[in-house]
Design a protein around this motif. Sequence first.
Motif, mmCIF file in Angstrom:
data_model
loop_
_atom_site.group_PDB
_atom_site.id
_atom_site.type_symbol
_atom_site.label_atom_id
_atom_site.label_comp_id
_atom_site.label_asym_id
_atom_site.label_seq_id
_atom_site.Cartn_x
_atom_site.Cartn_y
_atom_site.Cartn_z
ATOM 1 N N ILE A 1 4.563 27.211 42.754
ATOM 2 C CA ILE A 1 5.964 27.064 42.512
ATOM 3 C C ILE A 1 5.883 25.708 41.967
ATOM 4 O O ILE A 1 5.300 24.567 42.395
ATOM 5 N N ILE B 1 8.204 29.560 38.354
ATOM 6 C CA ILE B 1 7.337 30.490 39.184
ATOM 7 C C ILE B 1 6.640 31.385 38.107
ATOM 8 O O ILE B 1 7.349 32.025 37.298
ATOM 9 N N VAL C 1 9.231 32.047 49.188
ATOM 10 C CA VAL C 1 10.375 32.183 48.385
ATOM 11 C C VAL C 1 10.599 33.781 48.379
ATOM 12 O O VAL C 1 9.856 34.718 48.186
#
Length: 410
Positions: free
Chosen positions: A111, A178, A205
């Motif tokens: 991320i 991402i 996430v």
Amino acid sequence: MNPLSSIRIAFAALRLNLMRSMLTMLGIIIGVASVITMIAVGAGAEARIAQQIDSLGSNLIIVVSGAITSGGVRLGFGTQMTLSEDDAQALQREIPEILVAAPGVRGTAQIIYGNLNWSTVIFGTTTDFLAARDWGVAQGRPFEQAEEDRAAKVALLGQTVASTLFGSADPVGQLIRIKKVPFTVVGVLDRKGQSMQGQDQDDTVVMPLSTARNRVLGGSEVSRRAVGAILVKMREGADMHAAGTQIHDLLRQRHRLQPAQDDDFWIRNLSEVAQAQEASSRVLTLLLAAVASVSLVVGGIGIMNIMLVSVTERTREIGLRLAVGARSRDILGQFLIEALTLSLTGGLIGIAVGAAASFTIGHWAHWQTELSMPAILLAVGFAAVIGVFFGFYPARKASRLQPIEALRYE
């Protein structure tokens, strides 16, 4: 002689040999402190297990995809995606006790936000996921069904990811990347803490299932409607064992497995796991308390020993009291009160020592402890019983002395 006089005489006798009395109480102090500390540690472990189970979600059953075999080696459950979204829909449709069934896929990715990055778990799922896990949203909002339908690039951050990338700033509305795909942060999840395996549940996430499949994990990892797991939340009061059996039978039927074939999925009933771990914790707590109780018995033997010495030292005193009218039961009561005073005083000091030890373990060892009033009362009550039990023989011996023989004793 009235009971008050017996108590007064008993306390006076103990004060005359204060150091000996303190040393005699030491066994009871250590015993009570050990019992309280061990029970507090065990209760803390039980509470910790309960917290971890609650963090996963109540009435939760997890169905995991099957194992892939490579070169005769089975790589473990979840390595082959044998479950599908259709399985989740069938479970929710055909088993009335199921409240929601949330399918999901899982992977890892980097991320990126600004010049910061973090490797974390990506979990693609449906809007039922938060309800299945009893997981709230601390900031922002959850993603919606419309966003799932169109594979919208939205994400929910766990607390660990949010604090790592954004610090104290508000992540809601910010853009993260991402696998080079821009995502909008729509919310931050409540803190969950560690799982039973010690994994950080907040290091994740969460995004719509369609988004994870099409934009992040890719077709090579997730094909068509296959999923890695299904989180099944049962209704309140449902029989979890019976529900697990129904899920098992329905999935075998849907996967067309013959009676001789092994399951291509794995069902984990978290209520059974919780019960097993709580039972193990209770057994451990009782074992620790039983071991610590040995110190109380040793302390009781010390009380009996010192009371026998006291009877021998005060034989002429006992004979004099019997000669001037004291009854045998007065002498018995006096020595029993002395023994009981030693054990109860040691018990009260032991409570303070045990509480301090529990606090110290919790503070310095970072181990959760819980003091409970029943444990304190049990330890003190046991100490009192020990005092009476081991003090009775010396008291009875003192009460049965003959006045003439006692007065002649040198």
